[in-house]
Design an enzyme around this catalytic site. Structure first.
Site, PDB file in Angstrom:
ATOM      1  N   GLU A  51       0.712  -1.299  -0.030  1.00 22.61           N
ATOM      2  CA  GLU A  51       0.005   0.148   0.079  1.00 22.61           C
ATOM      3  C   GLU A  51       0.760   1.149   0.135  1.00 22.61           C
ATOM      4  O   GLU A  51       2.063   1.129   0.624  1.00 22.61           O
ATOM      5  CB  GLU A  51      -0.950  -0.018   1.118  1.00 22.61           C
ATOM      6  CG  GLU A  51      -0.483  -0.453   2.561  1.00 22.61           C
ATOM      7  CD  GLU A  51      -0.301   0.909   3.350  1.00 22.61           C
ATOM      8  OE1 GLU A  51      -0.239   1.957   3.097  1.00 22.61           O
ATOM      9  OE2 GLU A  51      -0.357   0.628   4.752  1.00 22.61           O
ATOM     10  N   ARG A  76       1.273  -2.703  12.295  1.00 25.66           N
ATOM     11  CA  ARG A  76       0.444  -3.330  11.506  1.00 25.66           C
ATOM     12  C   ARG A  76      -0.181  -2.876  10.298  1.00 25.66           C
ATOM     13  O   ARG A  76      -1.122  -3.247   9.734  1.00 25.66           O
ATOM     14  CB  ARG A  76      -0.685  -4.157  12.340  1.00 25.66           C
ATOM     15  CG  ARG A  76      -0.149  -4.892  13.480  1.00 25.66           C
ATOM     16  CD  ARG A  76      -1.280  -5.406  14.417  1.00 25.66           C
ATOM     17  NE  ARG A  76      -1.683  -6.725  13.481  1.00 25.66           N
ATOM     18  CZ  ARG A  76      -0.927  -7.786  13.612  1.00 25.66           C
ATOM     19  NH1 ARG A  76       0.115  -7.957  14.267  1.00 25.66           N
ATOM     20  NH2 ARG A  76      -1.408  -9.053  12.860  1.00 25.66           N
ATOM     21  N   CYS A  81       7.610  -1.008  -2.088  1.00 22.25           N
ATOM     22  CA  CYS A  81       8.701  -1.839  -2.371  1.00 22.25           C
ATOM     23  C   CYS A  81       9.924  -1.520  -1.388  1.00 22.25           C
ATOM     24  O   CYS A  81      10.487  -2.651  -0.741  1.00 22.25           O
ATOM     25  CB  CYS A  81       9.195  -2.122  -3.640  1.00 22.25           C
ATOM     26  SG  CYS A  81       9.984  -0.412  -4.468  1.00 22.25           S
ATOM     27  N   HIS A 118      12.525   0.063  -8.421  1.00 21.91           N
ATOM     28  CA  HIS A 118      11.876  -0.812  -7.837  1.00 21.91           C
ATOM     29  C   HIS A 118      13.191  -1.713  -6.814  1.00 21.91           C
ATOM     30  O   HIS A 118      14.219  -1.565  -7.395  1.00 21.91           O
ATOM     31  CB  HIS A 118      11.327  -1.990  -8.472  1.00 21.91           C
ATOM     32  CG  HIS A 118      10.789  -3.104  -7.806  1.00 21.91           C
ATOM     33  ND1 HIS A 118       9.775  -3.200  -6.823  1.00 21.91           N
ATOM     34  CD2 HIS A 118      11.372  -4.504  -7.914  1.00 21.91           C
ATOM     35  CE1 HIS A 118       9.648  -4.275  -6.398  1.00 21.91           C
ATOM     36  NE2 HIS A 118      10.504  -5.126  -7.063  1.00 21.91           N
ATOM     37  N   ASP A 133      11.606 -11.227  -2.884  1.00 19.58           N
ATOM     38  CA  ASP A 133      11.026 -10.021  -3.295  1.00 19.58           C
ATOM     39  C   ASP A 133       9.639 -10.035  -2.938  1.00 19.58           C
ATOM     40  O   ASP A 133       8.832 -10.464  -3.574  1.00 19.58           O
ATOM     41  CB  ASP A 133      10.905  -9.499  -4.942  1.00 19.58           C
ATOM     42  CG  ASP A 133      10.415  -8.097  -5.373  1.00 19.58           C
ATOM     43  OD1 ASP A 133      10.007  -7.660  -4.388  1.00 19.58           O
ATOM     44  OD2 ASP A 133      10.402  -7.643  -6.537  1.00 19.58           O
TER      45      ASP A 133
END
Length: 277
Positions: A51, A76, A81, A118, A133
């Site tokens: 998210e 939590r 990435c 990324h 990943d």
């Protein structure tokens, strides 16, 4: 290849492995083996959502190990990435793995080339290397992939392949119409400053999908639940439903006013087909 930068550069000592293991529901064994790596990787992907909500809410994203621990483990929450893979790397190092942090260019090969935005990892276990990943989102890996040309991984309905294109390694996924390239990377040492620069670019560039859109994804066995703006799994949501969906579908607890802010942003952004990790 091994990573030359010291562990203290990444602050792995600030991560609490026991709290992380409770977060992803793993009790062991924890010997730094390929099988343990597979179990941890899969549990992470199936537990911690992908998210970008802090970017949309204007809070930015911090990459220091303490912040990652506080947000993804203690709080939590999920992340994108850099957050996922830097947290995972720190935990793996605490457990005795040798980890190399890498950056990749997302999307199919060709021109113009995209920036390296990324993050993913190369992990040594049982004398072999593995591409790990846990933070691609989209069609990312569920389990590590052996780091070898032509290596293929099948998990449920998904298949991935690692290949070469010149001096680059390329991760692809199998779709109904054939193989699609997810990202390409080279084996070279990266430092925390490289990740900070990529994170700043990704979280502030006006054209970045993570600035433009509200995104959340949760992987469950055999399926992926995806929110983009006010669309959940292809179905339109009402703005007032967003708060409950974030909590019930993605396990992301926000205050109602925070969800209202996300809904306003989502309405302005509209629908988009972008699927970047």
């Amino acid at each position: 290849m091994t990573e030359n930068s010291p562990a203290s550069e990444w602050g792995a000592e600030r991560v609490d492995p026991a709290a992380y293991l409770r977060r992803i529901g793993c009790a062991g064994p924890l010997a730094p083996t390929a099988e343990t790596l597979r179990e941890l990787h899969r549990a992470h992907v199936l537990t911690i959502p992908f998210e970008n909500l802090d970017v949309v809410l204007g809070r930015g994203v911090r990459l220091d190990a303490g912040a990652l621990q506080g947000k993804l483990v203690d709080g939590r929450r999920g992340g994108y990435c850099y957050e996922h893979n830097l947290l995972f790397a720190a935990v793996l190092e605490r457990l005795g793995y040798r980890v190399t942090r890498l950056l990749a260019r997302v999307g199919p090969l060709g021109e113009p080339r995209r920036a390296r935005t990324h993050a993913m990892l190369l992990v040594e276990a049982d004398g072999t290397r593995h591409l790990a990943d846990v933070g691609f989102g989209g069609e990312g890996l569920v389990e590590p992939l052996p780091f070898a040309e032509g290596a293929v991984s099948h998990v449920g309905p998904w298949t991935w392949r690692l290949g070469r294109a010149g001096d680059e390694w390329v991760l692809s996924t199998l779709r109904q119409d054939g193989w699609a390239e997810l990202y390409a990377f080279r084996l070279e040492v990266h430092h925390r400053a490289d990740f900070e620069m990529a994170n700043h670019y990704t979280s502030t560039l006006p054209s970045s999908p993570f600035v433009r859109h509200v995104i959340a994804q949760r992987t469950i066995p055999g399926a992926r639940r995806r929110l983009q703006n006010l669309e959940l799994d292809g179905q339109e949501l009402k703005a007032e439903e967003l708060h409950a969906v974030l909590g019930e579908v993605f396990g992301i607890g926000l205050e109602p006013e925070e969800a209202e802010g996300l809904a306003r942003h989502a309405r302005a952004a509209g629908r988009s087909p972008e699927r970047q990790g």
